[in-house]
Structures are given as C-alpha cells and as structure tokens.
Design an enzyme around this catalytic site. Structure first.
Site, PDB file in Angstrom:
ATOM      1  N   TYR A 142       0.826  -1.206   0.000  1.00 41.01           N
ATOM      2  CA  TYR A 142       0.000   0.000   0.000  1.00 41.01           C
ATOM      3  C   TYR A 142       0.862   1.258   0.000  1.00 41.01           C
ATOM      4  O   TYR A 142       0.470   2.277  -0.559  1.00 41.01           O
ATOM      5  CB  TYR A 142      -0.897   0.022   1.244  1.00 41.01           C
ATOM      6  CG  TYR A 142      -2.167  -0.773   1.115  1.00 41.01           C
ATOM      7  CD1 TYR A 142      -2.137  -2.147   0.950  1.00 41.01           C
ATOM      8  CD2 TYR A 142      -3.409  -0.140   1.159  1.00 41.01           C
ATOM      9  CE1 TYR A 142      -3.311  -2.876   0.841  1.00 41.01           C
ATOM     10  CE2 TYR A 142      -4.586  -0.861   1.056  1.00 41.01           C
ATOM     11  CZ  TYR A 142      -4.532  -2.222   0.896  1.00 41.01           C
ATOM     12  OH  TYR A 142      -5.697  -2.943   0.787  1.00 41.01           O
ATOM     13  N   LYS A 187       3.809 -15.563   3.362  1.00 41.33           N
ATOM     14  CA  LYS A 187       4.066 -16.318   2.127  1.00 41.33           C
ATOM     15  C   LYS A 187       5.577 -16.512   2.060  1.00 41.33           C
ATOM     16  O   LYS A 187       6.253 -16.113   1.095  1.00 41.33           O
ATOM     17  CB  LYS A 187       3.514 -15.522   0.929  1.00 41.33           C
ATOM     18  CG  LYS A 187       3.519 -16.263  -0.393  1.00 41.33           C
ATOM     19  CD  LYS A 187       2.452 -17.334  -0.491  1.00 41.33           C
ATOM     20  CE  LYS A 187       2.606 -18.134  -1.773  1.00 41.33           C
ATOM     21  NZ  LYS A 187       1.770 -19.339  -1.805  1.00 41.33           N
ATOM     22  N   ASP A 219      -2.222 -18.619   1.441  1.00 38.01           N
ATOM     23  CA  ASP A 219      -3.188 -19.385   0.633  1.00 38.01           C
ATOM     24  C   ASP A 219      -3.849 -20.469   1.491  1.00 38.01           C
ATOM     25  O   ASP A 219      -5.061 -20.688   1.439  1.00 38.01           O
ATOM     26  CB  ASP A 219      -2.528 -19.967  -0.632  1.00 38.01           C
ATOM     27  CG  ASP A 219      -1.200 -20.656  -0.374  1.00 38.01           C
ATOM     28  OD1 ASP A 219      -0.677 -20.581   0.753  1.00 38.01           O
ATOM     29  OD2 ASP A 219      -0.673 -21.286  -1.321  1.00 38.01           O
ATOM     30  N   ASP A 243      -5.954  -7.306   4.263  1.00 35.99           N
ATOM     31  CA  ASP A 243      -7.099  -6.720   3.561  1.00 35.99           C
ATOM     32  C   ASP A 243      -7.975  -7.833   2.998  1.00 35.99           C
ATOM     33  O   ASP A 243      -9.195  -7.849   3.162  1.00 35.99           O
ATOM     34  CB  ASP A 243      -6.605  -5.810   2.426  1.00 35.99           C
ATOM     35  CG  ASP A 243      -7.752  -5.234   1.623  1.00 35.99           C
ATOM     36  OD1 ASP A 243      -8.710  -4.753   2.252  1.00 35.99           O
ATOM     37  OD2 ASP A 243      -7.696  -5.283   0.380  1.00 35.99           O
ATOM     38  N   ASP A 247     -11.898  -9.447   4.593  1.00 38.13           N
ATOM     39  CA  ASP A 247     -13.168  -9.504   3.859  1.00 38.13           C
ATOM     40  C   ASP A 247     -13.732 -10.921   3.927  1.00 38.13           C
ATOM     41  O   ASP A 247     -14.929 -11.122   4.132  1.00 38.13           O
ATOM     42  CB  ASP A 247     -12.974  -9.098   2.382  1.00 38.13           C
ATOM     43  CG  ASP A 247     -13.397  -7.650   2.126  1.00 38.13           C
ATOM     44  OD1 ASP A 247     -13.243  -6.826   3.054  1.00 38.13           O
ATOM     45  OD2 ASP A 247     -13.877  -7.352   1.022  1.00 38.13           O
TER      46      ASP A 247
HETATM   47  C1  IPM Z   1     -10.319  -1.696   3.965  1.00 38.09           C
HETATM   48  C2  IPM Z   1     -10.604  -1.132   2.595  1.00 38.09           C
HETATM   49  C3  IPM Z   1      -9.459  -0.207   2.200  1.00 38.09           C
HETATM   50  C4  IPM Z   1      -8.192  -1.024   2.147  1.00 38.09           C
HETATM   51  C5  IPM Z   1      -9.691   0.546   0.872  1.00 38.09           C
HETATM   52  C6  IPM Z   1     -11.000   1.297   0.868  1.00 38.09           C
HETATM   53  C7  IPM Z   1      -8.530   1.459   0.559  1.00 38.09           C
HETATM   54  O1  IPM Z   1     -10.778  -2.140   1.659  1.00 38.09           O
HETATM   55  O2  IPM Z   1     -10.291  -0.914   4.944  1.00 38.09           O
HETATM   56  O3  IPM Z   1     -10.149  -2.907   4.092  1.00 38.09           O
HETATM   57  O4  IPM Z   1      -7.884  -1.636   1.116  1.00 38.09           O
HETATM   58  O5  IPM Z   1      -7.488  -1.038   3.151  1.00 38.09           O
HETATM   59 MN    MN Z   2     -10.617  -4.157   2.489  1.00 37.17          MN
END
Ligand code: IPM
Ligand code: MN
Length: 353
Positions: A142, A187, A219, A243, A247
């Site tokens: 990032y 990894k 993975d 990240d 999710d």
């Molecule tokens: C998160 C989001 C952010 C990230 C985006 C919106 C930049 O997906 O907070 O997980 O990738 O960190």
């Molecule tokens: Mn995210």
C-alpha cells in the site's frame, strides 16, 4: 472521563450510521457520567467535492485534537470507473492511516447465534468461531515504492524490522488476553518480506512462552478460514494479506454489517465499521448501524471502560433477539426497521438499563 471525539461521517451510508453511533456514544456517556465533546470533519468524496482533498489538513487537525476518531465510510462510484481520476476517496483513508500512524488494525470475527443461518458456510462449521485478525496497516505494498508506465508497473512490499516487531507485539498482547494461540500468516515460501516476518516472529516467540505460535501460508490460511474457522484465535499478517483475509472473515459470520474494527498506533485511534460506504443505499434508511455502534463499544474498551462496552454489546444482542433488525437480516414476516429505528431502539435500551 472527558471525551473529545472527532466524527468523520464520510460518504454513502456513512452519515446515517454515524448519527446512530454518536447517539449511542452520548447515551452511554450520560449513563456513566462521562463528558463528551464532538467535532465533525469531512473526508472522502465529500471532502474532494468540497475542498479537493480527501483528507484535508483541517480534518487531520481535528483528529489530533480528539481522544478518538469515530469514522464511518468513504467511497463513491463516480471515482471507481475513472482511471484518470487524480484524487480518490480511498486516498483519504490511506492518508489518515499514515498520518495518524495507525499501524495496527484490529478486526474481530465474531458470530451471532441468531444470524448463523445467514453464513455461506454450514452452521456446524461456523458456530462458535471467534477470532481476531490483526492487520498491519501502514506498510507493505500500500505504501511501498510504486511505478507505472504504459508497459510496466510495480508496487513494492517493503517492511522494516521495527515495523514488524511492533505489530507482532500487539498480536502477542491480544493472544495473551485470549486463548493464547497466535497464527502468523505469510508467504515465506516465495516472498523475502515474509521471510523477514517469519524470522522476527521466531525470534520473539520465546519471550511469550505461554502462547503457542504457529505459521501458515496465506493461501492455506484462506482455505483454513472456511474449512475450520474455529482453529483461529489471533492471526497477524501484513497489510495486503490482511485486507483480503478480513473480507473473507467478515462474511463467514453471515453478517458483514455487524463487524466493527479499531485502528491503533502512534496517535489518535480510529474506530470504524469493516463495511464500506454502500452508495446504492445512501439515504434509504436501510443500512445496518450495528457495526458502527459496536465500533463505539470498541472505543470504550480501548480506554478500559469495559462496563460501557459491555452495555453496548448487551443492547445490540437484545435488539437482535427482539427482531429489531434492518432488512438484510430481518426475520421472514417480521416488522421492518430502518437504520434510525434500530439506533433509537438501542439508545432506548441503554437509557433504561
Ligand atoms: C479496507 C478497505 C481499504 C483497504 C480501501 C477502501 C482502501 O478495503 O479498509 O479494508 O484496502 O485497506
Ligand atoms: Mn478491504
């Protein structure tokens, strides 16, 4: 305690859920005799439209003034499909993380019994799953060196020893307060940066003899999370892996709209829902305010105000049990509640507790 809170509602459903979070914060402060002072600040697409910068200096100043930031969401579709956009709302979020030194992102993955049937996984797999993902938030690809021309592009996944040590320390502290099991996700079979993570974790592990440290390739971790989510207690990983895995973690519980997070580090900590700005739902009063409200619980807990946090958690559970739910988790045939109605029900519960 006297609280100074910076409120950053942001975009999409942000302002609607923000209001519910603030009302809950105020109700709890009133109940426990804390003073609270709010300052509002702009960020994201809203701030681009108003001043051309998704994290303006004035917003940064407001964050520095505050003891904690209550953040909601940023993002707007008008930027998503425009590769030529010079500034994007997401850059505001990244600027906030970097400038406040928020290197540790704490994302708990908890299940709510009454929502387990909403999980894409079979109930018997996900029941009782309860882990925390600790995501490094200010390093890696990032923020590493980037390059792009028409024929070539790269992002650098750079990490230094102090950056790795400090996030591992946070992870060990969490593991020590929980089931004493830390999984370092990397990894290391391919990436040099991961090999340094693993080396440093192996050096640090003996300092925490009561904690079991294990290592897992990312993975494999992605697979294990859906095969056996109860395996995990605390997992720690670098920015990009974190990240992606969070999710995944947020949906296996069946309720992305319920998961809060905390980002902590060098300056003011930030408390926010894991979900995004859901622009399609903006103004419709259908967004679930619970992730935002639970992020207020995390805020109190950060300041060791555990009773305050526990009251919010009780109120949230009671609202779910009473079927006071936003449409996406509504029981079939049940009464319809909007963002505002759910928030008001919870405030009322707190006032009467
Ligand atoms: C998160 C989001 C952010 C990230 C985006 C919106 C930049 O997906 O907070 O997980 O990738 O960190
Ligand atoms: Mn995210």
């Amino acid at each position: 305690m006297d609280f100074k809170i910076a409120v950053l509602p942001g975009d999409g459903i942000g302002p609607e859920i923000s209001r519910q979070g603030v009302d809950v914060m105020s109700a709890v402060c009133e109940k426990f005799g804390h003073k609270v002072d709010y300052k509002y600040a702009i960020c994201g697409a809203d701030a681009i439209d108003k001043v051309g910068d998704p994290f303006p200096e004035e917003t940064y100043e407001t964050c520095l003034w505050a003891d904690a930031v209550l953040f909601s969401a940023v993002g707007d579709p008008k930027f998503d499909n425009n590769p030529n956009a010079k500034v994007r709302p997401e850059q505001g979020l990244l600027a906030m993380r970097k400038k406040l030194g928020l290197f540790a992102n704490i994302r708990p993955v908890e299940t709510f019994k009454c929502l387990i049937h909403k999980s894409p996984l079979r109930s018997e797999l996900v029941e009782g799953a309860d882990f925390i993902c600790i995501r490094e938030l200010t390093g890696g690809m990032y923020f590493g060196e980037k390059y792009q021309d028409n024929d070539k592009a790269y992002d650098t996944n750079a990490y230094t020893r102090p950056e790795i040590e400090r996030i591992l320390r946070v992870a060990y502290e969490y593991a020590g307060r929980r089931r004493k099991h830390l999984t370092v996700v990397d990894k290391a079979n391919v990436l040099a940066s991961s090999r340094l993570w693993r080396q440093i974790a192996q050096e640090m592990a003996p300092q925490y003899p009561d904690i079991t440290t294990d290592f897992m390739y990312v993975d494999n971790a992605a697979m294990r999370m859906i095969q056996e989510p109860r395996f995990f207690d605390v997992m720690v990983t670098e920015n990009t892996f974190g990240d992606i895995l969070t999710d995944e973690g947020s949906v296996i519980t069946g309720s992305m709209g319920l998961l809060p997070s905390a980002s902590t580090g060098e300056k003011t900590p930030v408390f926010e829902p894991i979900h995004g700005s859901w622009p399609q739902a903006k103004g419709l009063d259908i967004a679930n305010p619970l992730a935002q409200i639970l992020s207020v619980a995390m805020l109190f807990e950060y300041f060791n105000l555990t009773e305050e946090g526990a009251l919010i958690r009780r109120a949230v559970n009671a609202s779910l049990d009473a079927d006071v739910r936003t449409p996406e988790i509504q029981v079939e045939g049940g009464a319809k509640y909007g963002t505002k109605a759910v928030g008001e029900w919870i405030v009322n519960y707190i006032n009467n507790a």
